[in-house]
Design a protein around this motif. Sequence first.
Motif, short mmCIF file in Angstrom:
data_model
loop_
_atom_site.label_atom_id
_atom_site.label_comp_id
_atom_site.label_asym_id
_atom_site.label_seq_id
_atom_site.Cartn_x
_atom_site.Cartn_y
_atom_site.Cartn_z
N ARG A 35 -11.17 9.95 -3.50
CA ARG A 35 -11.39 8.91 -4.50
C ARG A 35 -10.07 8.32 -5.03
NH1 ARG A 35 -13.88 6.56 -2.46
NH2 ARG A 35 -13.88 5.07 -4.12
N PRO A 36 -10.07 7.00 -5.31
CA PRO A 36 -8.83 6.33 -5.73
C PRO A 36 -8.14 7.00 -6.92
CG PRO A 36 -10.52 4.71 -5.29
CD PRO A 36 -11.18 6.05 -5.15
N ASP A 37 -8.93 7.60 -7.86
CA ASP A 37 -8.26 8.16 -9.04
C ASP A 37 -7.67 9.54 -8.77
OD1 ASP A 37 -10.68 9.29 -8.77
OD2 ASP A 37 -11.50 8.55 -10.67
N ASP A 77 -2.47 5.41 -5.98
CA ASP A 77 -2.96 4.12 -5.49
C ASP A 77 -2.37 3.02 -6.35
OD1 ASP A 77 -4.84 2.39 -3.90
OD2 ASP A 77 -5.37 1.87 -5.95
N ASP A 79 -17.74 4.81 -3.16
CA ASP A 79 -17.60 6.23 -2.83
C ASP A 79 -18.34 6.49 -1.53
OD1 ASP A 79 -16.35 6.81 -5.11
OD2 ASP A 79 -18.01 7.87 -6.08
N TRP A 126 -12.80 0.97 0.23
CA TRP A 126 -12.42 2.24 -0.41
C TRP A 126 -12.33 2.08 -1.94
CZ3 TRP A 126 -7.63 3.89 -2.72
CH2 TRP A 126 -7.49 5.26 -2.86
N LEU A 127 -11.80 0.94 -2.36
CA LEU A 127 -11.67 0.72 -3.81
C LEU A 127 -13.03 0.58 -4.48
CD1 LEU A 127 -8.80 -1.94 -4.01
CD2 LEU A 127 -8.72 0.39 -4.93
N ARG A 140 -3.98 -1.22 -12.88
CA ARG A 140 -5.19 -2.01 -13.18
C ARG A 140 -5.13 -2.71 -14.55
NH1 ARG A 140 -9.64 -2.13 -10.17
NH2 ARG A 140 -11.40 -3.09 -11.21
N HIS A 162 -0.38 5.17 2.44
CA HIS A 162 -1.57 5.21 1.60
C HIS A 162 -2.65 6.01 2.35
CE1 HIS A 162 -5.21 3.77 -0.38
NE2 HIS A 162 -4.43 3.50 -1.42
N MET A 175 -4.99 1.11 -8.67
CA MET A 175 -5.57 1.91 -9.75
C MET A 175 -4.53 2.08 -10.86
SD MET A 175 -8.63 2.53 -9.12
CE MET A 175 -9.09 3.82 -10.27
N TYR A 229 -9.42 -0.85 2.87
CA TYR A 229 -8.90 -0.60 1.53
C TYR A 229 -9.83 -1.23 0.48
CZ TYR A 229 -5.47 -0.52 -2.32
OH TYR A 229 -4.83 -0.32 -3.52
N LEU A 282 0.79 -1.23 0.00
CA LEU A 282 0.00 0.00 0.00
C LEU A 282 0.83 1.29 0.00
CD1 LEU A 282 -2.34 -1.94 0.43
CD2 LEU A 282 -3.26 -0.34 2.09
#
Length: 491
Positions: free
Chosen positions: A167-169, A173, A132, A128-129, A179, A99, A176, A125, A91
Motif C-alpha cells: 500500500r502507498p502509505d 511514495d 488496493d 496502484w494509487l 499530497r 519505486h 503520498m 502507478y 517515481l
Amino acid sequence: MTKSAGSIRFILNDRDIALTSVSPTGTLLDFLRLERRLTGTKEGCAEGDCGACTVLVGRLAGDDLVYESVNACIRFTGSLNATHVVTVEHLAAKDGALHPVQQAMVDYHGSQCGFCTPGIVMSLYGLWLSKDNPGRAEIEKTLQGNLCRCTGYEPIVKAAEAVGTIRPDSVFDPLMKARQDITARLKAIRSNETISIGDEAARLIVPGSAAALADVLDSYPQATVVAGCTDVGLWITKQMRAINPVIFINGIEELQSIEETQEGIVIGAGVTYSAAFDLISACYPAFGRLLDRLGGEQVRNMGTIGGNVANGSPIGDSPPPLIALGASVTLRSKGGRRTIPLEDYFIEYGRQDRRPGEFVESVFVPSLPDGELFSVYKVSKRRDEDISALCGAFRIGLDGGNRVQSARIAFGGMAGTPKRATQVEAALIGQPWNEETIKTAQAAFEQDYQPLTDWRATATYRMLAAKNLLMRFFLETAGERAELVRFEETA
Ligand SMILES: Cc1cc2nc3c(=O)[nH]c(=O)nc-3n(C[C@H](O)[C@H](O)[C@H](O)COP(=O)(O)OP(=O)(O)OC[C@H]3O[C@@H](n4cnc5c(N)ncnc54)[C@H](O)[C@@H]3O)c2cc1C
Ligand code: FES
Ligand code: FES
C-alpha cells in the motif's frame, strides 16, 4: 478579448511552471521532451493508441486531489492549468532506489526492449494509487491503452498483482508524501479568471466559467472548443490542421457535474467517460459495458461524452445508446439555451445543429422505465481500444400480452450520422415479441440504411451484422435468457 491575460500555471513533478507564451496546439509530450528534456516519456504513435507517452495528471475534484493517466501526445499544454503533471522521472527516490511499481516490473520480468515500459509503469502507478489489490480484470482494463509488442502481458499483469499488495502509505511514495502540499499549491493556482495567451495569429483561451465561455464564443464564433483533446489532438498530430483560436474548457467546473434526478441523468459536457462510468453503469448497465470498450483508460480519463456528441462522428459510440434512450442535448450561447432531441442534432455527415457562438452544455438521458428492455452492442475488429465498425442500441417496451408497445433503435456506422432505424421500429411495434416478428423486422434494415464499405467493414458485413444484432437482442431478452441478463445486470 484581444489582450493577453494570465499564464498557464501547473506543477511539473515538484516544480511550479508558469507559461506566458504557449502554442495553442503544443502537446504536453513535446513540452516534456523538447523543452524540459524529460525524455522518459516516449512517443510511439502520437495518436493516443500505444500508451508510450502515458503520464499522470492530478487535478482537484472539489477539495479532493485525483490522479489520472493521460496520453501526453494528444494532450495540449494549454489544457493543463491548475494541474499536477507527474512523469516517470518523479517515481524513483533521490538515491536512485526504484519505486515499488518499477521494482515489480523488474522482479517479474515485465520489460524487454523497454520502449513501452515508462508508459506501462505510469498506468500501473495510477492504478496502484487508487486501488488496493486490484483483480486481473481491473489490471487488464488499466492496460487497455498500453501496447507492448515484445514482453507479452502476463509478466506485466503479475507485476501489477504483486505490487497491488503493497500500500502507498507503507512505502516511500512521492505523491503520498506531498499530497497536502500539492493540494494547497493547486488551490492557490485555481482561479475563475479567464486566461488568454497569444495574438490573433495564434491564441489560446481558458475561460474561467461557462458564462465566460459563452462570451468568448460570442467574440470568436469560429474558435475550436477543446474538452478532452482526444479527437482534436489527432487533427494536429496526424492531419496537421491549423486551428485558431483554441478554447480549453476542461477546467470549467460547472460543466463537470453529472447528477441523477427523478427523470434521468444530466451529464455536463465536460464530464469524462471515467467520471461518468459509475452512474451510467448503475442506470443503464449495457451502456456501462460499452464504455469499458471505448478507447483505453487514458482516453476515457480525458475524453468526454460532450465531445463525442459535439464531434458528430457517424461512428462515435455514445450517440446510438443515447438516442435509443431518448436523450436530449442542451446548447448554450451568450443569447441563452435551447434543448433539442439528440437525434435532431445530427443533420448530415459533418454537419450538426450547432449555431455560431453555441457550445454543448449538457446531455440529458431519461430514466429507463421498469420492465423496458435495453442493450447496446459494439462490433469492432479488436475487443479493446478500437473504433466501431458499427454500434447498435435497442430499447423495447412490451405490453402485458408480450407485444411490442414501443421501440427505439439507433445505429452508428450505418449512415453518415448516428441514425434511428425507424422502419425497423415500425415493423416491431404492435407485433408479438417473438422470433417471427424479428425475422420480418430484419428486412426493414434495408429501408433504413445504405451503409458504406470502408477499411473497418464492407457494406454487406454491416447490413448483416445489424440484422443479427436485432436477433441477438431478442434472444438475450426473451424467456430464460432474459432472466439471466437481468440477474447479471443487478448482481
Ligand atoms: C486512441 C483513441 C481511441 C478512441 N476510441 C474511441 C472509441 O472507441 N469510441 C468513440 O466513440 N470514440 C473514440 N475515440 C474518439 C474520442 O475519444 C471521442 O470522440 C471523445 O468522446 C471526444 O471527446 P473529447 O472531450 O476528447 O473531445 P475533443 O477532442 O476535445 O473535441 C471533439 C470535438 O467536439 C468539439 N467539442 C468538444 N466539447 C464541446 C462542447 N462542449 N461544445 C461544443 N463543441 C465541443 C470540439 O470542438 C471538437 O470538434 C478515440 C480516440 C482516441 C485518441
Ligand atoms: S505516443 Fe502512442 S499514445 Fe501517445
Ligand atoms: S518491452 Fe518492448 S514493446 Fe514492451
